[in-house]
Design a protein around this motif. Structure first.
Motif, PDB file in Angstrom:
ATOM      1  N   LEU A 148     -42.288 -63.525  27.461  1.00  0.00           N
ATOM      2  CA  LEU A 148     -42.748 -64.914  27.584  1.00  0.00           C
ATOM      3  C   LEU A 148     -44.197 -64.972  28.030  1.00  0.00           C
ATOM      4  O   LEU A 148     -44.929 -65.888  27.655  1.00  0.00           O
ATOM      5  N   ILE A 149     -44.613 -64.004  28.869  1.00  0.00           N
ATOM      6  CA  ILE A 149     -46.017 -64.000  29.278  1.00  0.00           C
ATOM      7  C   ILE A 149     -46.807 -62.976  28.473  1.00  0.00           C
ATOM      8  O   ILE A 149     -47.764 -62.369  28.940  1.00  0.00           O
ATOM      9  N   LYS A 150     -46.357 -62.752  27.229  1.00  0.00           N
ATOM     10  CA  LYS A 150     -47.068 -61.944  26.230  1.00  0.00           C
ATOM     11  C   LYS A 150     -47.240 -60.471  26.627  1.00  0.00           C
ATOM     12  O   LYS A 150     -48.234 -59.839  26.255  1.00  0.00           O
ATOM     13  N   VAL A 151     -46.285 -59.928  27.369  1.00  0.00           N
ATOM     14  CA  VAL A 151     -46.303 -58.482  27.610  1.00  0.00           C
ATOM     15  C   VAL A 151     -45.624 -57.826  26.404  1.00  0.00           C
ATOM     16  O   VAL A 151     -44.526 -58.221  26.028  1.00  0.00           O
ATOM     17  N   PRO A 152     -46.287 -56.833  25.743  1.00  0.00           N
ATOM     18  CA  PRO A 152     -45.657 -56.209  24.566  1.00  0.00           C
ATOM     19  C   PRO A 152     -44.524 -55.261  24.964  1.00  0.00           C
ATOM     20  O   PRO A 152     -44.653 -54.040  24.892  1.00  0.00           O
ATOM     21  N   VAL A 153     -43.405 -55.845  25.374  1.00  0.00           N
ATOM     22  CA  VAL A 153     -42.291 -55.057  25.902  1.00  0.00           C
ATOM     23  C   VAL A 153     -41.754 -54.074  24.863  1.00  0.00           C
ATOM     24  O   VAL A 153     -41.524 -52.900  25.157  1.00  0.00           O
ATOM     25  N   HIS A 154     -41.580 -54.556  23.633  1.00  0.00           N
ATOM     26  CA  HIS A 154     -41.032 -53.673  22.602  1.00  0.00           C
ATOM     27  C   HIS A 154     -41.952 -52.472  22.364  1.00  0.00           C
ATOM     28  O   HIS A 154     -41.487 -51.333  22.279  1.00  0.00           O
ATOM     29  N   GLU A 155     -43.239 -52.728  22.281  1.00  0.00           N
ATOM     30  CA  GLU A 155     -44.193 -51.654  22.008  1.00  0.00           C
ATOM     31  C   GLU A 155     -44.176 -50.618  23.142  1.00  0.00           C
ATOM     32  O   GLU A 155     -44.205 -49.420  22.893  1.00  0.00           O
ATOM     33  N   PHE A 156     -44.105 -51.129  24.376  1.00  0.00           N
ATOM     34  CA  PHE A 156     -44.058 -50.200  25.506  1.00  0.00           C
ATOM     35  C   PHE A 156     -42.810 -49.327  25.432  1.00  0.00           C
ATOM     36  O   PHE A 156     -42.882 -48.115  25.629  1.00  0.00           O
ATOM     37  N   GLY A 216     -49.729 -37.935  13.796  1.00  0.00           N
ATOM     38  CA  GLY A 216     -50.138 -38.517  12.519  1.00  0.00           C
ATOM     39  C   GLY A 216     -48.973 -38.607  11.549  1.00  0.00           C
ATOM     40  O   GLY A 216     -48.748 -39.645  10.918  1.00  0.00           O
ATOM     41  N   ASP A 217     -48.187 -37.517  11.472  1.00  0.00           N
ATOM     42  CA  ASP A 217     -47.029 -37.508  10.577  1.00  0.00           C
ATOM     43  C   ASP A 217     -46.049 -38.614  10.941  1.00  0.00           C
ATOM     44  O   ASP A 217     -45.524 -39.320  10.081  1.00  0.00           O
ATOM     45  N   LEU A 218     -45.808 -38.737  12.252  1.00  0.00           N
ATOM     46  CA  LEU A 218     -44.833 -39.734  12.702  1.00  0.00           C
ATOM     47  C   LEU A 218     -45.302 -41.141  12.379  1.00  0.00           C
ATOM     48  O   LEU A 218     -44.535 -41.974  11.881  1.00  0.00           O
ATOM     49  N   ALA A 219     -46.583 -41.407  12.638  1.00  0.00           N
ATOM     50  CA  ALA A 219     -47.114 -42.743  12.353  1.00  0.00           C
ATOM     51  C   ALA A 219     -46.961 -43.060  10.870  1.00  0.00           C
ATOM     52  O   ALA A 219     -46.549 -44.172  10.499  1.00  0.00           O
ATOM     53  N   GLU A 220     -47.249 -42.078  10.032  1.00  0.00           N
ATOM     54  CA  GLU A 220     -47.120 -42.300   8.594  1.00  0.00           C
ATOM     55  C   GLU A 220     -45.666 -42.546   8.204  1.00  0.00           C
ATOM     56  O   GLU A 220     -45.371 -43.447   7.408  1.00  0.00           O
ATOM     57  N   ALA A 221     -44.772 -41.745   8.788  1.00  0.00           N
ATOM     58  CA  ALA A 221     -43.350 -41.901   8.464  1.00  0.00           C
ATOM     59  C   ALA A 221     -42.854 -43.279   8.891  1.00  0.00           C
ATOM     60  O   ALA A 221     -42.059 -43.913   8.210  1.00  0.00           O
ATOM     61  N   MET A 222     -43.339 -43.769  10.046  1.00  0.00           N
ATOM     62  CA  MET A 222     -42.910 -45.089  10.527  1.00  0.00           C
ATOM     63  C   MET A 222     -43.433 -46.181   9.608  1.00  0.00           C
ATOM     64  O   MET A 222     -42.730 -47.132   9.273  1.00  0.00           O
ATOM     65  N   GLU A 223     -44.687 -46.028   9.183  1.00  0.00           N
ATOM     66  CA  GLU A 223     -45.254 -47.037   8.284  1.00  0.00           C
ATOM     67  C   GLU A 223     -44.548 -47.027   6.941  1.00  0.00           C
ATOM     68  O   GLU A 223     -44.295 -48.080   6.362  1.00  0.00           O
ATOM     69  N   ALA A 224     -44.221 -45.807   6.472  1.00  0.00           N
ATOM     70  CA  ALA A 224     -43.540 -45.706   5.182  1.00  0.00           C
ATOM     71  C   ALA A 224     -42.200 -46.421   5.217  1.00  0.00           C
ATOM     72  O   ALA A 224     -41.684 -46.861   4.206  1.00  0.00           O
ATOM     73  N   ARG A 225     -41.625 -46.545   6.430  1.00  0.00           N
ATOM     74  CA  ARG A 225     -40.353 -47.254   6.539  1.00  0.00           C
ATOM     75  C   ARG A 225     -40.576 -48.676   7.046  1.00  0.00           C
ATOM     76  O   ARG A 225     -39.703 -49.273   7.655  1.00  0.00           O
ATOM     77  N   CYS A 226     -41.788 -49.180   6.842  1.00  0.00           N
ATOM     78  CA  CYS A 226     -42.121 -50.587   7.111  1.00  0.00           C
ATOM     79  C   CYS A 226     -41.988 -50.981   8.573  1.00  0.00           C
ATOM     80  O   CYS A 226     -41.623 -52.119   8.888  1.00  0.00           O
ATOM     81  N   TYR A 227     -42.266 -50.076   9.483  1.00  0.00           N
ATOM     82  CA  TYR A 227     -42.247 -50.459  10.893  1.00  0.00           C
ATOM     83  C   TYR A 227     -43.423 -51.379  11.162  1.00  0.00           C
ATOM     84  O   TYR A 227     -44.549 -51.106  10.759  1.00  0.00           O
ATOM     85  N   HIS A 228     -43.174 -52.499  11.817  1.00  0.00           N
ATOM     86  CA  HIS A 228     -44.270 -53.431  12.092  1.00  0.00           C
ATOM     87  C   HIS A 228     -44.130 -54.046  13.467  1.00  0.00           C
ATOM     88  O   HIS A 228     -44.462 -55.206  13.684  1.00  0.00           O
ATOM     89  N   GLY A 229     -43.572 -53.289  14.417  1.00  0.00           N
ATOM     90  CA  GLY A 229     -43.444 -53.819  15.755  1.00  0.00           C
ATOM     91  C   GLY A 229     -42.104 -54.487  15.970  1.00  0.00           C
ATOM     92  O   GLY A 229     -41.217 -54.395  15.121  1.00  0.00           O
TER      93      GLY A 229
END
Lengths: 263, 283
Positions: A148-156, A216-229
């Protein structure tokens, strides 16, 4: 040798503690830590000790394994106890050169030592009985109101779960590179401090290179599976409270009340 | 000169929930000058076994003798064993760390206590043996291509002048051309320098072509130890372990069973080619 570090690792077993909702275990660990500092008598340690012992037994954790995980804090523990023992003013029991031992010193060294032991025991029991995934799920749910106070809880929580996931991977990688360099005659165990620090270069350079490559590999793999937060993301296995969790909460309230009202 | 493993067992995480036998009563003798293939499915204990051979992992039970000396003896010089038994890990290019190729290759010989000049000679020799040109000596190892990095890493071990060279899946992740290059390179090194080579692999194709003896591992145990031809006769057993015989042997056996007059036990493509040509009167 590196495999011996058990602190923070999951220990698979089929027990009621393992099956408890991770939110209970997380708040339970916090409750234990808080209650450890609420009292100032031996009865309090009896209460907390009994609680920790009961949980270890119920979680079916081998005592040897749990104790082995305590080894890394041994130095800190001794350091803290010795300082407390020697630097607490009060009724003098004996003195030698610049050191004085007081009654209050013994008491405070013992209490601090016990508190630290129970604190580490409590949090390692949590990680022994909860998979990193469940633990971060729990944190995400517990801290959800902060969104509610814009803390990126999921990202953390995603960052924490990735970091936890990478600990064993990097440990294994360290072990592998160490062996590869030892096969080329590298010596990590002998020599003075400077020699040993220098000996770490052949270990650290490849380790960093591989950590960046993996990231780098992990970030690419996450993006390839449409991770967007976290937005609009649902869980495959959402956390659900069961009857046993309610009982566990009652026990935890009992622990804190006990710690407050103990003589 | 020989390496003898006497009843070796290795147990992971003894007395915890993780306890597993990685090796179980392994008995092996590695005499001089052989080219050996160590085959097994993923998790069969190959990698653990080879790490015993240069003392990186200590056996839970059993003894290892190098040239007659017990390597677990207090007075045994482990460094000497590490020099004489060179171990190239899987993806060895991940261990490169120096600023230039030549400095990285020099790391081993210098650690082993060679004089600067001897070390440099050994390093140049090793790089030449693996086919890395002199123009790359001062390049950063991180700038090289995958295949070149691997050659440099193998040179890093070869430069220590080992009597036994062990390579854990040296062709993993390489393209077909790179595979053949690395394998024929090993054969060449084996023949020219007269050293024992142990090639760890899970590909029968890789080993059939080059080795003279195959050791098959399954679930931490040595289940077969013989010449390739004898091993490949036990096709059913190999299949049960998730392994098999080389593709070309399968083809010849099928042709034979379909009634063609052809030797069913060809293990290399060259052999099969000769057989088929003979059949059609082309030779």
């Amino acid at each position: 040798m590196i495999r011996d570090i058990t602190i923070g690792q999951y220990y698979p077993a089929d027990s009621i503690i393992h099956r408890l909702d991770p939110r209970v275990k997380f708040t339970g660990t916090l409750a234990l830590i808080v209650s450890l500092f609420l009292f100032d008598s031996f009865y309090g340690f009896l209460l907390c000790g009994g609680f920790v012992a009961a949980v270890i037994i119920m979680a079916k954790l081998p005592l040897k394994y749990v104790l082995k995980g305590m080894r890394p804090i041994l130095f800190l523990l001794l350091f803290m106890m010795i300082f407390n023992l020697l630097l607490t003013p009060g009724e003098v029991l004996g003195s030698w050169w610049i050191f004085t031992v007081t009654k209050e010193g013994i008491r405070s060294a013992l209490f601090m030592g016990l508190r630290l032991i129970f604190l580490v025991l409590g949090s390692s029991i949590m990680t022994y009985t909860t998979t990193p995934n469940k633990l971060t799920d729990a944190m995400e749910r517990i801290f959800a109101p902060l969104k509610l106070i814009k803390v990126p809880v999921h990202e953390f929580s995603m960052m924490i779960s990735i970091a936890l996931r990478f600990i064993p991977i990097l440990l294994e990688e360290t072990d592998k590179i160490m062996k590869a360099q030892q096969a080329r005659g590298a010596d990590f165990e002998n020599g003075n401090v400077f020699k040993r620090i220098k000996a770490l270069i052949p270990l650290l350079v490849p380790l960093f290179v591989s950590a960046f490559r993996r990231a780098g590999d992990l970030a690419e793999a996450m993006e390839a599976r449409c991770y967007h937060g976290g937005k609009g993301r649902t869980k495959l296995k959402p956390l659900k409270y069961a009857f046993r969790d309610a009982i566990a909460y009652i026990v935890l309230v009992g622990l804190i009340v006990g710690a407050v009202f103990i003589p | 000169m020989s390496l003898i493993l006497d009843n070796i067992s290795y147990i992971y995480g003894k007395a915890t929930a993780f306890e597993t036998y990685a090796l179980k009563n392994v008995n092996l003798a590695i005499p001089d000058g052989e080219f050996i293939g160590l085959i097994g499915h993923t998790g069969s204990g190959k990698s653990t076994l080879i790490q015993h051979m240069n003392g990186l992992v200590k056996a839970t039970e059993g003894n290892i003798y190098f040239n007659g000396a017990d390597i677990y003896d207090k007075d045994f010089k482990m460094k000497e064993l590490r020099r004489k038994v060179g171990l190239v890990f899987q993806y060895p290019e991940h261990q490169l760390f120096e600023t230039t190729v030549i400095r990285d290759v020099l790391f081993g010989p210098k650690n082993m206590g060679m004089e600067q000049l001897d070390a440099e000679l050994a390093a140049y020799g090793a790089l030449k043996a693996v086919g890395v040109g002199e123009d790359l000596l001062d390049a950063s190892p991180f700038e090289l291509s995958g295949g070149q990095k691997r050659r440099v890493a193998i040179a890093g071990v070869l430069a220590c002048k080992p009597d036994i060279l062990i390579l854990d899946e040296p062709t993993a992740g390489l393209d077909p051309v790179g595979r053949i290059e690395i394998l024929s390179l090993l054969k060449q090194i084996h023949e020219e320098q007269k050293i024992t080579v142990i090639l760890v692999s899970h590909s029968m194709e890789d080993v059939a072509e080059y080795v003279e003896r195959i050791i098959v591992m399954n679930d931490g145990e040595v289940v077969m130890d013989d010449s390739p031809r004898v091993i490949f006769e036990r096709e059913e057993e190999l299949k049960a372990m998730g392994l098999g015989v080389p593709q070309v042997t399968r083809v010849c056996r099928r042709l034979h069973s379909l009634g063609m007059d052809i030797n069913p036990d060809c293990i290399t493509i060259d052999e099969a080619e000769q057989e088929i040509k003979k059949k059609f009167g082309l030779v």
